[in-house]
Design a protein around this motif. Structure first.
Motif, mmCIF file in Angstrom:
data_model
loop_
_atom_site.group_PDB
_atom_site.id
_atom_site.type_symbol
_atom_site.label_atom_id
_atom_site.label_comp_id
_atom_site.label_asym_id
_atom_site.label_seq_id
_atom_site.Cartn_x
_atom_site.Cartn_y
_atom_site.Cartn_z
ATOM 1 N N ALA A 70 0.873 -1.184 0.000
ATOM 2 C CA ALA A 70 0.000 0.000 0.000
ATOM 3 C C ALA A 70 0.902 1.224 0.000
ATOM 4 N N ARG A 71 1.094 1.821 -1.174
ATOM 5 C CA ARG A 71 2.070 2.905 -1.324
ATOM 6 C C ARG A 71 1.712 4.139 -0.497
ATOM 7 N N ASP A 72 0.407 4.439 -0.399
ATOM 8 C CA ASP A 72 0.022 5.623 0.373
ATOM 9 C C ASP A 72 0.290 5.433 1.862
ATOM 10 N N LEU A 73 0.088 4.225 2.370
ATOM 11 C CA LEU A 73 0.402 3.957 3.775
ATOM 12 C C LEU A 73 1.904 4.002 4.006
ATOM 13 N N GLN A 74 2.629 3.495 3.039
ATOM 14 C CA GLN A 74 4.098 3.508 3.113
ATOM 15 C C GLN A 74 4.600 4.953 3.228
ATOM 16 N N ALA A 75 4.034 5.838 2.424
ATOM 17 C CA ALA A 75 4.450 7.246 2.444
ATOM 18 C C ALA A 75 3.978 7.952 3.719
ATOM 19 N N ARG A 76 2.759 7.639 4.130
ATOM 20 C CA ARG A 76 2.190 8.323 5.289
ATOM 21 C C ARG A 76 2.960 8.034 6.572
ATOM 22 N N HIS A 77 3.359 6.766 6.742
ATOM 23 C CA HIS A 77 3.982 6.356 7.997
ATOM 24 C C HIS A 77 5.519 6.440 7.963
ATOM 25 N N LYS A 78 6.071 6.814 6.820
ATOM 26 C CA LYS A 78 7.513 7.052 6.703
ATOM 27 C C LYS A 78 8.342 5.807 7.018
ATOM 28 N N GLN A 79 7.765 4.664 6.825
ATOM 29 C CA GLN A 79 8.480 3.393 6.983
ATOM 30 C C GLN A 79 7.702 2.338 6.182
#
Length: 301
Positions: free
Chosen positions: A181-190
C-alpha cells in the motif's frame, strides 16, 4: 523436487509435485503405505528442519511409488488446494528493498541506489497461497501495488554465514508478491504497515528444492497484470546477490529453517508508471520465475 502444502478433502498435508506438475503425492500417507507407519512431520517447516534426512526419505518414497505403480496415491493437482508452501511463517518475512537499480531509479533517482541491503519485514499474517484473492483493502488504501520477487527458503540454522557458504543454507526457492500500500508507506515514513496488510504476501505455488536451481542469481522474472507484462528482468540484475543477502542478514542474527527472504523486485511496479497504475478490484496478477513456475492471484472484486 517441488514441495507443496496442500489441502484435499479438508486434510492439509505436505506433498511432492509429480509427473510434470500434474499430480501431487502426499508424502506422509505414501510413507505409511510403504512402511506400515509414518514418521514424517505434518508441516513444511518441520520437514525442512529434518534436513538431508527428509530429502532421503522423500527420494525413497518417490522411487517406491513409481516402482510399485501406486498411482492411487497421486492426487490430480487441479483437485487439491495449494496453500502457501509455508502457510504460517514462524517469523516475519525478511524483505530486501531496492535490489534492482532500475527499480530504485523508477521510485526516485540514481541517488536512491543503496550501498548496503535495505531490509524490512512483512507480518506472518500477510501470507496466502496461489489462486487466492488478495483483499482490496479499499477502506485503508487507494494505492495497492504489486512486486514480483524471488524468495529464498532457509534450510538450516546459521549465524555469521560466509558469503561463499551461503547457498549451502538454502532449502529452496519460491515466488512472492510483495503487495504494497504505497500511500500507507508514504504516510507512515516506513515500510511495515504498508507492507503488512492481511493477504499482502501471496506465496507459491511451491518450493523448488535448491538442487534444481544451480544459480538463483540468473533467473528470468516476469509480472503480468491482466495479461499485460509490467515487469520483466533477470535476477542477474540484483544489486546484492542471494549469497550477500544471506551473509548480511546472518551477521549477529541467527537464521533458522523455514525463514523466508524476499529478494527484491524489478522495475515496472505500478507506482513507477507516470501516471501510476495501481491495482484495481478484479485484477489478475501472474508472476513467473524461470525454473520455478507461476504464482497467480486476483484482487478481491
Amino acid at each position: 523436487m517441488k514441495f507443496v502444502t496442500a489441502k484435499y478433502q479438508e486434510e492439509v498435508f505436505v506433498g511432492l509435485v509429480h509427473h510434470q506438475d500434474t499430480f501431487v503425492l502426499p508424502i506422509k500417507k505414501a510413507e505409511g503405505k510403504m512402511t506400515g507407519k509414518s514418521n514424517l512431520p505434518d508441516t513444511m517447516i518441520e520437514c525442512i528442519m529434518l534436513g538431508d534426512e527428509f530429502l532421503a526419505k522423500v527420494t525413497d518414497i518417490e522411487q517406491w511409488v513409481e516402482k510399485h505403480e501406486e498411482s492411487a496415491l497421486l492426487l490430480p493437482i487441479e483437485e487439491v488446494e495449494l496453500l502457501a508452501p509455508i502457510p504460517r511463517p514462524r517469523k516475519n518475512i525478511f524483505c530486501v528493498g531496492k535490489n534492482y537499480a532500475e527499480h530504485a531509479i523508477e521510485l526516485g533517482s540514481k541517488a536512491d541506489i543503496p550501498e548496503h541491503p535495505m531490509i524490512f519485514t512483512k507480518a506472518p499474517t500477510t501470507v496466502i497461497g496461489a489462486n487466492t484473492s488478495v483483499l482490496n483493502h479499499l477502506e485503508v488504501t487507494k494505492e495497492l501495488d504489486y512486486e514480483g520477487e524471488l524468495a529464498v527458503i532457509i534450510g538450516k540454522e546459521g549465524r555469521g554465514i560466509k558469503r561463499e557458504d551461503a547457498l549451502n543454507y538454502v532449502f529452496g526457492y519460491t515466488i512472492i508478491n510483495d503487495v504494497t500500500a504505497r500511500d500507507l508507506q508514504a504516510r507512515h515514513k516506513q515500510y511495515f504497515i504498508g507492507k503488512s496488510l492481511d493477504t499482502s504476501c501471496p506465496m507459491g505455488p511451491w518450493i523448488v528444492h535448491s538442487s534444481s536451481i544451480s544459480n538463483p542469481n540468473h533467473l528470468n522474472i516476469e509480472t503480468k497484470i491482466n495479461g499485460e507484462t509490467r515487469q520483466k528482468s533477470n535476477t542477474e540484475q540484483f544489486i546484492f546477490p542471494v549469497e550477500e543477502i544471506i551473509s548480511v542478514l546472518s551477521k549477529g542474527m541467527t537464521l533458522e529453517p523455514g525463514d523466508i527472504i524476499a529478494t527484491g523486485t524489478p522495475a515496472g511496479v505500478g507506482k513507477g508508471y507516470k501516471p501510476p497504475r495501481f491495482l484495481k478490484p478484479g485484477d489478475l496478477i501472474e508472476i513467473s520465475i524461470e525454473n520455478i513456475g507461476t504464482l497467480k492471484n486476483n484482487i478481491q472484486k
